[in-house]
Design an enzyme around this catalytic site. Structure first.
Site, PDB file in Angstrom:
ATOM      1  N   SER A 133       0.839  -1.194   0.000  1.00 56.15           N
ATOM      2  CA  SER A 133       0.000   0.000   0.000  1.00 56.15           C
ATOM      3  C   SER A 133       0.875   1.245   0.000  1.00 56.15           C
ATOM      4  CB  SER A 133      -0.901   0.009   1.249  1.00 56.15           C
ATOM      5  OG  SER A 133      -1.610   1.232   1.361  1.00 56.15           O
ATOM      6  N   TYR A 175      -2.531   0.073  10.565  1.00 55.92           N
ATOM      7  CA  TYR A 175      -2.598  -0.432   9.185  1.00 55.92           C
ATOM      8  C   TYR A 175      -1.307  -0.110   8.439  1.00 55.92           C
ATOM      9  CZ  TYR A 175      -3.999  -0.930   4.323  1.00 55.92           C
ATOM     10  OH  TYR A 175      -4.053  -1.294   2.994  1.00 55.92           O
TER      11      TYR A 175
END
Length: 265
Positions: free
Chosen positions: A145, A158
Protein backbone atom coordinates in the site's frame (compact mmCIF):
# COMPACT_ATOMS: atom_id res chain seq x y z
CA UNK A 1 -3.06 -11.81 -24.42
CA UNK A 2 -0.27 -11.94 -21.87
CA UNK A 3 1.44 -15.05 -23.26
CA UNK A 4 3.78 -15.34 -20.25
CA UNK A 5 0.73 -16.28 -18.15
CA UNK A 6 -0.75 -18.93 -20.44
CA UNK A 7 -0.78 -22.39 -18.89
CA UNK A 8 0.75 -21.28 -15.59
CA UNK A 9 -0.84 -22.04 -12.22
CA UNK A 10 -1.05 -19.01 -9.94
CA UNK A 11 -2.21 -18.84 -6.31
CA UNK A 12 -4.28 -15.77 -5.38
CA UNK A 13 -5.25 -15.12 -1.76
CA UNK A 14 -8.32 -13.05 -0.89
CA UNK A 15 -9.83 -13.91 -4.26
CA UNK A 16 -13.55 -13.81 -3.48
CA UNK A 17 -13.99 -10.09 -4.28
CA UNK A 18 -12.26 -6.85 -5.19
CA UNK A 19 -8.74 -6.92 -6.60
CA UNK A 20 -8.35 -10.64 -5.95
CA UNK A 21 -11.48 -11.50 -7.91
CA UNK A 22 -10.42 -9.28 -10.82
CA UNK A 23 -6.91 -10.76 -10.79
CA UNK A 24 -8.47 -14.21 -11.03
CA UNK A 25 -10.58 -13.11 -13.96
CA UNK A 26 -7.71 -11.59 -15.93
CA UNK A 27 -5.37 -14.49 -15.25
CA UNK A 28 -7.98 -16.85 -16.69
CA UNK A 29 -8.62 -14.49 -19.61
CA UNK A 30 -4.91 -14.71 -20.45
CA UNK A 31 -4.91 -18.50 -20.32
CA UNK A 32 -3.56 -18.88 -16.80
CA UNK A 33 -4.89 -21.36 -14.25
CA UNK A 34 -6.05 -19.60 -11.06
CA UNK A 35 -5.83 -21.31 -7.67
CA UNK A 36 -8.03 -19.10 -5.52
CA UNK A 37 -8.25 -18.85 -1.73
CA UNK A 38 -10.73 -17.12 0.57
CA UNK A 39 -13.09 -17.78 3.49
CA UNK A 40 -16.24 -17.66 1.37
CA UNK A 41 -16.34 -20.95 -0.53
CA UNK A 42 -19.70 -20.03 -2.09
CA UNK A 43 -18.25 -16.92 -3.72
CA UNK A 44 -15.20 -18.84 -4.90
CA UNK A 45 -17.34 -21.59 -6.44
CA UNK A 46 -19.40 -18.99 -8.31
CA UNK A 47 -16.23 -17.35 -9.68
CA UNK A 48 -14.90 -20.77 -10.69
CA UNK A 49 -18.12 -21.61 -12.54
CA UNK A 50 -18.16 -18.32 -14.43
CA UNK A 51 -14.50 -18.48 -15.38
CA UNK A 52 -14.55 -22.08 -16.58
CA UNK A 53 -17.66 -21.38 -18.62
CA UNK A 54 -16.34 -18.21 -20.27
CA UNK A 55 -12.66 -19.01 -20.76
CA UNK A 56 -12.59 -22.84 -20.82
CA UNK A 57 -9.69 -22.94 -18.36
CA UNK A 58 -9.43 -24.76 -15.07
CA UNK A 59 -9.89 -22.86 -11.82
CA UNK A 60 -9.28 -24.39 -8.39
CA UNK A 61 -10.83 -23.16 -5.16
CA UNK A 62 -9.78 -23.59 -1.53
CA UNK A 63 -11.59 -22.41 1.55
CA UNK A 64 -9.24 -20.98 4.19
CA UNK A 65 -9.25 -18.52 7.06
CA UNK A 66 -5.86 -16.88 6.67
CA UNK A 67 -6.07 -15.32 10.13
CA UNK A 68 -5.39 -18.78 11.59
CA UNK A 69 -1.88 -20.18 11.24
CA UNK A 70 -2.80 -23.88 11.18
CA UNK A 71 -5.51 -23.29 8.59
CA UNK A 72 -3.24 -21.42 6.18
CA UNK A 73 -0.36 -23.88 6.68
CA UNK A 74 -2.60 -26.82 5.87
CA UNK A 75 -4.19 -25.32 2.77
CA UNK A 76 -0.82 -24.43 1.22
CA UNK A 77 0.47 -27.92 2.01
CA UNK A 78 -2.60 -29.38 0.29
CA UNK A 79 -2.14 -27.18 -2.77
CA UNK A 80 1.53 -28.10 -3.15
CA UNK A 81 0.60 -31.79 -2.88
CA UNK A 82 -2.32 -31.65 -5.30
CA UNK A 83 -0.81 -29.51 -8.08
CA UNK A 84 2.19 -29.70 -10.35
CA UNK A 85 4.34 -26.71 -11.28
CA UNK A 86 2.71 -23.77 -9.56
CA UNK A 87 4.65 -20.72 -10.73
CA UNK A 88 2.91 -17.70 -9.23
CA UNK A 89 1.84 -16.46 -5.81
CA UNK A 90 -0.13 -13.25 -5.36
CA UNK A 91 -0.49 -12.34 -1.68
CA UNK A 92 -3.54 -10.15 -2.01
CA UNK A 93 -5.58 -10.85 1.15
CA UNK A 94 -5.60 -8.02 3.65
CA UNK A 95 -7.70 -5.99 6.04
CA UNK A 96 -7.68 -2.42 7.29
CA UNK A 97 -9.38 -0.84 10.29
CA UNK A 98 -9.10 2.92 10.61
CA UNK A 99 -8.98 4.13 14.19
CA UNK A 100 -6.58 6.13 16.31
CA UNK A 101 -4.16 4.05 18.34
CA UNK A 102 -5.59 5.08 21.71
CA UNK A 103 -9.01 3.66 20.83
CA UNK A 104 -7.98 0.69 18.67
CA UNK A 105 -8.82 -2.60 20.37
CA UNK A 106 -6.23 -5.36 20.66
CA UNK A 107 -8.31 -7.85 18.68
CA UNK A 108 -8.35 -5.58 15.63
CA UNK A 109 -4.61 -4.99 15.88
CA UNK A 110 -4.04 -8.74 16.04
CA UNK A 111 -6.32 -9.37 13.04
CA UNK A 112 -4.48 -6.86 10.87
CA UNK A 113 -1.06 -8.24 11.72
CA UNK A 114 -2.16 -11.86 11.33
CA UNK A 115 -3.69 -11.34 7.88
CA UNK A 116 -1.57 -8.53 6.43
CA UNK A 117 1.82 -9.62 7.75
CA UNK A 118 2.02 -13.07 9.35
CA UNK A 119 -0.08 -14.88 6.73
CA UNK A 120 1.77 -13.22 3.85
CA UNK A 121 5.20 -14.06 5.28
CA UNK A 122 4.26 -17.59 6.31
CA UNK A 123 2.70 -18.52 2.97
CA UNK A 124 5.66 -17.07 1.09
CA UNK A 125 8.15 -18.92 3.30
CA UNK A 126 6.22 -22.16 2.92
CA UNK A 127 6.18 -21.98 -0.87
CA UNK A 128 9.73 -20.69 -1.41
CA UNK A 129 11.48 -24.09 -1.21
CA UNK A 130 9.06 -25.37 -3.86
CA UNK A 131 9.70 -22.39 -6.15
CA UNK A 132 13.43 -22.93 -5.74
CA UNK A 133 13.12 -26.42 -7.25
CA UNK A 134 11.45 -25.19 -10.45
CA UNK A 135 13.47 -25.20 -13.63
CA UNK A 136 11.51 -22.24 -14.96
CA UNK A 137 10.59 -18.85 -13.57
CA UNK A 138 8.39 -18.08 -10.58
CA UNK A 139 6.90 -14.83 -9.35
CA UNK A 140 5.78 -13.59 -5.94
CA UNK A 141 3.63 -10.46 -5.89
CA UNK A 142 2.79 -8.84 -2.55
CA UNK A 143 -0.04 -6.33 -2.41
CA UNK A 144 1.23 -3.60 -0.10
CA UNK A 145 0.00 0.00 0.00
CA UNK A 146 1.02 3.61 -0.37
CA UNK A 147 0.24 3.64 3.37
CA UNK A 148 3.38 1.56 3.77
CA UNK A 149 5.36 4.56 2.59
CA UNK A 150 3.33 7.38 4.09
CA UNK A 151 1.44 6.85 7.35
CA UNK A 152 -1.54 9.05 8.23
CA UNK A 153 -3.78 9.57 11.29
CA UNK A 154 -6.12 6.69 12.15
CA UNK A 155 -4.04 4.41 9.96
CA UNK A 156 -1.00 4.02 12.21
CA UNK A 157 -1.55 0.29 12.78
CA UNK A 158 -2.60 -0.43 9.19
CA UNK A 159 0.41 1.52 7.92
CA UNK A 160 2.66 -0.44 10.27
CA UNK A 161 1.48 -3.70 8.70
CA UNK A 162 2.14 -2.38 5.21
CA UNK A 163 5.55 -1.02 6.23
CA UNK A 164 6.26 -4.60 7.29
CA UNK A 165 5.07 -5.98 3.94
CA UNK A 166 7.32 -3.55 2.05
CA UNK A 167 10.31 -4.32 4.25
CA UNK A 168 9.80 -8.05 3.84
CA UNK A 169 9.32 -7.76 0.08
CA UNK A 170 12.41 -5.61 -0.45
CA UNK A 171 14.60 -7.85 1.67
CA UNK A 172 13.28 -11.03 0.05
CA UNK A 173 13.91 -9.63 -3.44
CA UNK A 174 17.56 -9.08 -2.56
CA UNK A 175 17.89 -12.57 -1.09
CA UNK A 176 16.60 -14.05 -4.35
CA UNK A 177 18.69 -11.96 -6.74
CA UNK A 178 20.58 -14.98 -8.05
CA UNK A 179 17.46 -17.14 -8.47
CA UNK A 180 14.71 -17.30 -11.09
CA UNK A 181 12.15 -16.07 -8.56
CA UNK A 182 10.91 -12.53 -9.17
CA UNK A 183 9.50 -10.48 -6.28
CA UNK A 184 7.25 -7.44 -6.77
CA UNK A 185 5.53 -5.05 -4.37
CA UNK A 186 2.26 -3.38 -5.36
CA UNK A 187 1.64 -0.08 -3.58
CA UNK A 188 -1.89 1.21 -4.00
CA UNK A 189 -3.88 4.20 -2.93
CA UNK A 190 -7.58 3.70 -2.04
CA UNK A 191 -9.35 1.15 -4.25
CA UNK A 192 -13.12 0.80 -4.62
CA UNK A 193 -13.53 -2.60 -2.91
CA UNK A 194 -15.10 -4.26 0.13
CA UNK A 195 -11.94 -3.34 2.05
CA UNK A 196 -13.79 -0.30 3.34
CA UNK A 197 -16.59 -2.31 4.92
CA UNK A 198 -14.25 -2.88 7.87
CA UNK A 199 -11.82 -0.01 7.37
CA UNK A 200 -14.45 2.71 7.12
CA UNK A 201 -17.88 1.34 8.13
CA UNK A 202 -19.57 4.75 8.34
CA UNK A 203 -18.32 5.72 4.87
CA UNK A 204 -16.65 9.00 5.89
CA UNK A 205 -13.28 8.29 4.31
CA UNK A 206 -14.83 6.82 1.16
CA UNK A 207 -16.91 9.94 0.70
CA UNK A 208 -13.86 12.17 1.13
CA UNK A 209 -11.69 10.28 -1.36
CA UNK A 210 -14.33 9.00 -3.78
CA UNK A 211 -12.97 10.91 -6.76
CA UNK A 212 -9.47 9.51 -6.15
CA UNK A 213 -10.42 5.85 -5.78
CA UNK A 214 -8.85 3.34 -8.11
CA UNK A 215 -10.92 0.86 -10.09
CA UNK A 216 -10.08 -2.73 -9.04
CA UNK A 217 -10.32 -4.01 -12.61
CA UNK A 218 -7.80 -1.46 -13.86
CA UNK A 219 -5.51 -2.27 -10.93
CA UNK A 220 -5.71 -5.98 -11.76
CA UNK A 221 -4.91 -5.35 -15.41
CA UNK A 222 -1.82 -3.34 -14.46
CA UNK A 223 -0.60 -6.11 -12.14
CA UNK A 224 -1.22 -8.80 -14.77
CA UNK A 225 0.82 -6.80 -17.28
CA UNK A 226 3.89 -7.33 -15.09
CA UNK A 227 3.25 -10.91 -14.00
CA UNK A 228 6.36 -12.99 -14.85
CA UNK A 229 8.18 -9.78 -15.76
CA UNK A 230 11.04 -8.32 -13.74
CA UNK A 231 9.46 -5.41 -11.84
CA UNK A 232 10.50 -4.02 -8.46
CA UNK A 233 7.33 -2.06 -7.67
CA UNK A 234 3.97 -1.16 -9.14
CA UNK A 235 2.73 2.16 -7.75
CA UNK A 236 -0.80 3.51 -8.24
CA UNK A 237 -1.90 6.22 -8.64
CA UNK A 238 1.23 7.93 -9.97
CA UNK A 239 0.57 11.22 -8.16
CA UNK A 240 0.22 9.48 -4.79
CA UNK A 241 3.48 7.69 -5.41
CA UNK A 242 5.09 11.05 -6.20
CA UNK A 243 3.72 12.40 -2.90
CA UNK A 244 5.13 9.41 -1.01
CA UNK A 245 8.56 10.01 -2.52
CA UNK A 246 8.45 13.70 -1.66
CA UNK A 247 7.42 12.84 1.90
CA UNK A 248 10.63 10.86 2.35
CA UNK A 249 12.58 14.05 1.61
CA UNK A 250 10.36 16.64 3.30
CA UNK A 251 8.23 14.86 5.94
CA UNK A 252 7.77 17.83 8.29
CA UNK A 253 6.64 20.39 5.68
CA UNK A 254 4.33 17.86 4.02
CA UNK A 255 2.67 16.93 7.32
CA UNK A 256 2.02 20.61 7.99
CA UNK A 257 0.78 21.47 4.50
CA UNK A 258 -1.35 18.34 4.07
CA UNK A 259 -2.60 18.08 7.66
CA UNK A 260 -6.29 18.36 6.68
CA UNK A 261 -5.87 15.98 3.75
CA UNK A 262 -4.15 13.37 5.92
CA UNK A 263 -6.92 13.59 8.54
CA UNK A 264 -9.81 12.74 6.20
CA UNK A 265 -10.45 9.41 7.95
Amino acid sequence: MQTKISGKKIIITGASSGIGERLTWHIAKNGGIPIILARSINKLEKIKEQIEKQFSVECYVYKVDLEHRKDRTQVIANILTEHQKIQGLINNAGIGIFEDVMHMNEEDIERMFQLNVHALIQITKQILPYFATLEGEAHIINIASQAGKLATPKAAIYSATKHAVLGFTNGLRQELTDSKIEVTAVNLGPVQTNFFLSADPDGTYQKNVQKYMLDPDQVAQKIIRYLFVKKREINLPWWMDAGSRLYQVLPGPMERVLKKQFAKK
